[in-house]
Scaffold this motif. Sequence first.
Motif, PDB file in Angstrom:
ATOM      1  N   GLY A   8      25.566   8.354  -3.012  1.00  0.00           N
ATOM      2  CA  GLY A   8      26.726   8.190  -3.870  1.00  0.00           C
ATOM      3  C   GLY A   8      26.507   8.507  -5.330  1.00  0.00           C
ATOM      4  O   GLY A   8      27.437   8.439  -6.132  1.00  0.00           O
ATOM      5  N   SER A  17      33.904   6.366 -12.949  1.00  0.00           N
ATOM      6  CA  SER A  17      33.434   5.422 -11.936  1.00  0.00           C
ATOM      7  C   SER A  17      32.651   6.144 -10.846  1.00  0.00           C
ATOM      8  O   SER A  17      32.882   7.331 -10.573  1.00  0.00           O
ATOM      9  N   ARG A  19      30.711   4.885  -6.870  1.00  0.00           N
ATOM     10  CA  ARG A  19      30.329   3.835  -5.945  1.00  0.00           C
ATOM     11  C   ARG A  19      29.077   4.269  -5.196  1.00  0.00           C
ATOM     12  O   ARG A  19      29.083   5.293  -4.495  1.00  0.00           O
ATOM     13  N   SER A  21      26.143   3.499  -2.364  1.00  0.00           N
ATOM     14  CA  SER A  21      25.956   2.820  -1.087  1.00  0.00           C
ATOM     15  C   SER A  21      24.482   2.763  -0.754  1.00  0.00           C
ATOM     16  O   SER A  21      23.707   3.650  -1.144  1.00  0.00           O
ATOM     17  N   PHE A  68      30.271  -3.575 -13.301  1.00  0.00           N
ATOM     18  CA  PHE A  68      29.691  -3.294 -11.981  1.00  0.00           C
ATOM     19  C   PHE A  68      29.989  -4.444 -11.033  1.00  0.00           C
ATOM     20  O   PHE A  68      30.012  -5.608 -11.441  1.00  0.00           O
ATOM     21  N   THR A  69      30.154  -4.110  -9.758  1.00  0.00           N
ATOM     22  CA  THR A  69      30.355  -5.114  -8.724  1.00  0.00           C
ATOM     23  C   THR A  69      29.503  -4.765  -7.514  1.00  0.00           C
ATOM     24  O   THR A  69      29.592  -3.642  -6.989  1.00  0.00           O
ATOM     25  N   SER A  71      28.531  -5.632  -3.566  1.00  0.00           N
ATOM     26  CA  SER A  71      29.121  -6.219  -2.364  1.00  0.00           C
ATOM     27  C   SER A  71      28.319  -5.766  -1.157  1.00  0.00           C
ATOM     28  O   SER A  71      27.496  -4.855  -1.259  1.00  0.00           O
ATOM     29  N   TYR A  80      26.941  -2.117  -1.461  1.00  0.00           N
ATOM     30  CA  TYR A  80      27.623  -1.202  -2.364  1.00  0.00           C
ATOM     31  C   TYR A  80      27.407  -1.643  -3.806  1.00  0.00           C
ATOM     32  O   TYR A  80      27.207  -2.825  -4.087  1.00  0.00           O
ATOM     33  N   LEU A  81      27.482  -0.688  -4.693  1.00  0.00           N
ATOM     34  CA  LEU A  81      27.523  -0.985  -6.118  1.00  0.00           C
ATOM     35  C   LEU A  81      28.662  -0.166  -6.704  1.00  0.00           C
ATOM     36  O   LEU A  81      28.550   1.055  -6.843  1.00  0.00           O
ATOM     37  N   GLN A  82      29.759  -0.850  -7.005  1.00  0.00           N
ATOM     38  CA  GLN A  82      30.889  -0.200  -7.655  1.00  0.00           C
ATOM     39  C   GLN A  82      30.646  -0.218  -9.148  1.00  0.00           C
ATOM     40  O   GLN A  82      30.480  -1.289  -9.741  1.00  0.00           O
ATOM     41  N   ASN A  84      32.096   0.904 -12.777  1.00  0.00           N
ATOM     42  CA  ASN A  84      33.260   1.334 -13.553  1.00  0.00           C
ATOM     43  C   ASN A  84      32.907   1.401 -15.030  1.00  0.00           C
ATOM     44  O   ASN A  84      31.908   0.824 -15.466  1.00  0.00           O
TER      45      ASN A  84
END
Length: 124
Positions: A8, A17, A19, A21, A68-69, A71, A80-82, A84
């Motif tokens: 990713g 942004s 994301r 994985s 960052f988020t 999950s 995952y690391l989202q 933004n």
Amino acid sequence: QVQLAESGGGLVQAGGSLRLSCGASGRTFSLYTVAWFRQGPGKEREFVAFISRSGGSTNYVDSVKGRFTVSRDNAKNTIYLQMNSLKPEDTAVYYCAAESQGRLASDKYWYDYWGQGTQVTVSS
């Protein structure tokens, strides 16, 4: 043992942004605390975020909080690391890592398994 593979990464403009994985194979993924680390050019590898086995606990380095988020989907063996509102200083190789004792750790020395990394480049 568990094998990790990141994907990713890429080139994005500041403010954009991405994301990331991290796919896992091998031993049951839900047994591991998993974290993201990054290493910028000429810098030490630094902690970014971790997520507990169940996903109920997370923690972030101050510089990414609110942007960052992290999950996880244990059914898909993936975290995952989202990311933004990316900044040029976020440019680094991003690694996922797994820890088998359930520690909620930001110190890279506790992590037993590492992926090969994925490059994230943020242009200004």
